[in-house]
Scaffold this motif. Sequence first.
Motif, short mmCIF file in Angstrom:
data_model
loop_
_atom_site.label_atom_id
_atom_site.label_comp_id
_atom_site.label_asym_id
_atom_site.label_seq_id
_atom_site.Cartn_x
_atom_site.Cartn_y
_atom_site.Cartn_z
N LEU A 31 0.67 -7.86 0.28
CA LEU A 31 1.25 -7.76 1.62
C LEU A 31 0.97 -9.02 2.43
O LEU A 31 -0.07 -9.66 2.25
CB LEU A 31 0.66 -6.55 2.37
N ASP A 32 1.87 -9.34 3.35
CA ASP A 32 1.61 -10.49 4.21
C ASP A 32 0.70 -10.07 5.37
O ASP A 32 0.42 -8.89 5.58
CB ASP A 32 2.90 -11.14 4.71
N LYS A 33 0.24 -11.06 6.13
CA LYS A 33 -0.75 -10.81 7.17
C LYS A 33 -0.21 -9.87 8.26
O LYS A 33 -0.93 -9.00 8.74
CB LYS A 33 -1.19 -12.13 7.80
N ASP A 34 1.05 -10.06 8.65
CA ASP A 34 1.60 -9.21 9.71
C ASP A 34 1.67 -7.75 9.26
O ASP A 34 1.41 -6.84 10.06
CB ASP A 34 3.00 -9.69 10.11
N ARG A 35 2.01 -7.52 8.01
CA ARG A 35 2.07 -6.14 7.52
C ARG A 35 0.68 -5.52 7.48
O ARG A 35 0.49 -4.35 7.84
CB ARG A 35 2.70 -6.13 6.12
N ILE A 36 -0.32 -6.28 7.08
CA ILE A 36 -1.70 -5.78 7.05
C ILE A 36 -2.15 -5.44 8.47
O ILE A 36 -2.77 -4.38 8.71
CB ILE A 36 -2.64 -6.82 6.42
N LEU A 37 -1.84 -6.31 9.41
CA LEU A 37 -2.20 -6.06 10.81
C LEU A 37 -1.48 -4.83 11.34
O LEU A 37 -2.06 -4.02 12.08
CB LEU A 37 -1.83 -7.29 11.65
N GLU A 38 -0.22 -4.66 10.96
CA GLU A 38 0.54 -3.48 11.37
C GLU A 38 -0.11 -2.20 10.85
O GLU A 38 -0.24 -1.20 11.58
CB GLU A 38 1.97 -3.60 10.86
N LEU A 39 -0.52 -2.21 9.59
CA LEU A 39 -1.20 -1.04 9.02
C LEU A 39 -2.47 -0.71 9.79
O LEU A 39 -2.72 0.44 10.16
CB LEU A 39 -1.55 -1.30 7.54
N TYR A 40 -3.26 -1.75 10.05
CA TYR A 40 -4.54 -1.54 10.74
C TYR A 40 -4.31 -0.98 12.14
O TYR A 40 -4.96 0.00 12.53
CB TYR A 40 -5.28 -2.88 10.83
N MET A 41 -3.40 -1.57 12.89
CA MET A 41 -3.24 -1.21 14.29
C MET A 41 -2.54 0.12 14.49
O MET A 41 -2.56 0.69 15.58
CB MET A 41 -2.52 -2.33 15.04
N ASN A 42 -1.93 0.66 13.44
CA ASN A 42 -1.33 1.99 13.51
C ASN A 42 -2.20 3.09 12.91
O ASN A 42 -2.00 4.26 13.22
CB ASN A 42 0.04 1.99 12.81
N GLN A 43 -3.14 2.72 12.05
CA GLN A 43 -3.90 3.71 11.31
C GLN A 43 -5.31 3.94 11.85
O GLN A 43 -5.86 5.02 11.71
CB GLN A 43 -4.00 3.29 9.84
N ILE A 44 -5.90 2.94 12.50
CA ILE A 44 -7.30 3.01 12.89
C ILE A 44 -7.55 4.14 13.90
O ILE A 44 -6.75 4.37 14.81
CB ILE A 44 -7.76 1.65 13.48
N TYR A 45 -8.67 4.85 13.73
CA TYR A 45 -9.02 5.93 14.67
C TYR A 45 -9.70 5.33 15.90
O TYR A 45 -10.61 4.51 15.80
CB TYR A 45 -9.97 6.93 14.00
N LEU A 46 -9.24 5.77 17.09
CA LEU A 46 -9.72 5.19 18.34
C LEU A 46 -10.22 6.23 19.33
O LEU A 46 -10.36 5.96 20.53
CB LEU A 46 -8.60 4.36 18.99
N GLY A 47 -10.57 7.41 18.84
CA GLY A 47 -11.08 8.45 19.72
C GLY A 47 -9.97 9.25 20.36
O GLY A 47 -8.79 8.89 20.32
N GLN A 48 -10.36 10.40 21.00
CA GLN A 48 -9.40 11.27 21.69
C GLN A 48 -8.26 11.73 20.77
O GLN A 48 -7.13 11.84 21.19
CB GLN A 48 -8.80 10.57 22.92
N ARG A 49 -8.57 11.93 19.50
CA ARG A 49 -7.59 12.33 18.47
C ARG A 49 -6.50 11.30 18.29
O ARG A 49 -5.44 11.58 17.72
CB ARG A 49 -6.97 13.70 18.78
N SER A 50 -6.72 10.08 18.76
CA SER A 50 -5.70 9.03 18.72
C SER A 50 -5.89 8.11 17.53
O SER A 50 -6.98 7.59 17.31
CB SER A 50 -5.76 8.20 20.01
N TYR A 51 -4.81 7.91 16.79
CA TYR A 51 -4.79 6.99 15.66
C TYR A 51 -3.79 5.88 15.98
O TYR A 51 -2.61 6.14 16.19
CB TYR A 51 -4.40 7.72 14.37
N GLY A 52 -4.29 4.67 16.03
CA GLY A 52 -3.44 3.55 16.38
C GLY A 52 -3.47 3.26 17.87
O GLY A 52 -3.78 4.12 18.70
N PHE A 53 -3.15 2.01 18.22
CA PHE A 53 -3.29 1.56 19.59
C PHE A 53 -2.23 2.12 20.53
O PHE A 53 -2.48 2.27 21.73
CB PHE A 53 -3.31 0.03 19.64
#
Length: 235
Positions: free
Chosen positions: A134-156
């Motif tokens: 995968l290219d860098k933008d796709r990796i960043l997209e995966l991370y920023m949509n999948q990461i858990y951030l509290g309050q039952r929220s996944y992604g920014f």
Amino acid sequence: ALALGAAVVWTLPQLPALDRVTDYRPRQPLQVFTQDGVELAQFGAEKRQFTPIDQFPPLMRDAMVAVEDRRFREHHGIDLRGIVRAIVHTLGGRREGASTITQQVARNFFLSSRVTAERKLKEALLALRIERQLDKDRILELYMNQIYLGQRSYGFAAAAQAYFGKPLDRLSLAEAAMLAGLPQNPQYANPLTNLERATNRQRVVLARMVATGAITPEQQAAARAEVLQLRGPAQ
């Protein structure tokens, strides 16, 4: 070196296929809208609003990269300089992580959070494979949509709604920096339950953004002075 080589040879056949990241299909909640398109509610264990990487505001991307993996665009999955820096800081009594964004993607999609030598090796090998696929933008997209951030929220995108009640493109620098401080420990830095800790973490993000040239010291000062309007009590 021989021991490490043997461990790599032993571990490689155990690595999973990369289908979950090469064909990403995020779990989406049921959303209820009014006739004119205003969201009324979401139903499901996870709050998530999948957002393509080109729709993330540059300040949100810059804030997250600055604090989580400042050499993201330069390394190939593993940041050797970051590892050396983390070791030096640890010896000096200041703990610092060395996992890249790609390693965090590998962990979030395929591995447990248990800290073991075997998991760290698998994480590193998966990161190298992901970078080849995968290219860098796709990796960043995966991370920023999948990461858990509290309050039952996944992604920014979901976190922006959970904490500030607004979409990503309306976030201020101060708000984006506070969200970028969440991935390391969303429970510890949750602004709805401990604003002081969240603010301290936000200031770390802002300082890193100045250090990487993403913002100016004047922008940093203005963001530090901004009084944030949070959505409401923790749910």
